[in-house]
Design an enzyme around this catalytic site. Sequence first.
Site, PDB file in Angstrom:
ATOM      1  N   ASP A 192       0.526  -1.551   0.230  1.00 45.82           N
ATOM      2  CA  ASP A 192       0.327   0.018  -0.218  1.00 45.82           C
ATOM      3  C   ASP A 192       0.668   1.041   0.184  1.00 45.82           C
ATOM      4  OD1 ASP A 192       0.639   0.079   3.109  1.00 45.82           O
ATOM      5  OD2 ASP A 192      -0.957   0.347   3.412  1.00 45.82           O
ATOM      6  N   CYS A 196       2.328  -3.173   3.913  1.00 45.54           N
ATOM      7  CA  CYS A 196       1.929  -1.830   4.981  1.00 45.54           C
ATOM      8  C   CYS A 196       2.742  -1.118   5.463  1.00 45.54           C
ATOM      9  CB  CYS A 196       1.079  -2.524   4.873  1.00 45.54           C
ATOM     10  SG  CYS A 196       0.732  -3.545   6.174  1.00 45.54           S
ATOM     11  N   THR A 237       2.319  -1.893   9.218  1.00 42.44           N
ATOM     12  CA  THR A 237       2.949  -2.551   9.969  1.00 42.44           C
ATOM     13  C   THR A 237       2.713  -4.628   9.418  1.00 42.44           C
ATOM     14  OG1 THR A 237       0.581  -3.398  10.701  1.00 42.44           O
ATOM     15  CG2 THR A 237       1.231  -1.637  11.986  1.00 42.44           C
ATOM     16  N   HIS A 242       8.749 -24.419   8.632  1.00 42.92           N
ATOM     17  CA  HIS A 242       7.111 -25.667   9.198  1.00 42.92           C
ATOM     18  C   HIS A 242       6.186 -25.554   8.607  1.00 42.92           C
ATOM     19  CE1 HIS A 242       9.939 -25.436  13.003  1.00 42.92           C
ATOM     20  NE2 HIS A 242      10.572 -25.735  12.494  1.00 42.92           N
ATOM     21  N   HIS A 295       4.713 -31.785   9.647  1.00 44.37           N
ATOM     22  CA  HIS A 295       4.489 -29.876   9.492  1.00 44.37           C
ATOM     23  C   HIS A 295       3.899 -30.291   8.208  1.00 44.37           C
ATOM     24  CE1 HIS A 295       7.287 -28.645  12.214  1.00 44.37           C
ATOM     25  NE2 HIS A 295       8.244 -29.247  11.402  1.00 44.37           N
TER      26      HIS A 295
END
Length: 145
Positions: free
Chosen positions: A7, A64, A66, A97, A133
């Site tokens: 963004d 973005c 965060t 994993h 996994h």
Amino acid sequence: MIAIASDHAGYGLKQEIMNWLDQKGYEYHDYGCYSTESCDYPDFAHAAAKAVASGVCDKGILICGTGIGIGIAANKVKGIRCATCHDCFSAEATRLHNDANMIAMGARVIGPGLALKVIETFLTTPFSGEERHIRRINKIEQIDQ
């Protein structure tokens, strides 16, 4: 091929990441945004995630402010396992994993130097392929079907 999107808050870091990808010889497609003008991250997360989920791209990088919102948006696309990572240990672990196929980062959380190391770790770490996994990933994929 790598899908990359951001963004407006992540636009500057995305530019640095694309320069690094060019230097390292990685092929990528930029799914936007294309400026620092305010925009909505779900639009770009969805476009990049659809490219990864459909097989057009192998992995994806999202940025973005965060890394949280854009990662949540990407995870709404079936077949996407996007992890928000701001350190190399998490980037390595999510590949080993979770076989994560997308990584999200926050330009307001991480600097470009560390971001590039985290991305390199994400792009070069293979999935372990261990049965435990695989079993867990299969359970994730069955949720809400």
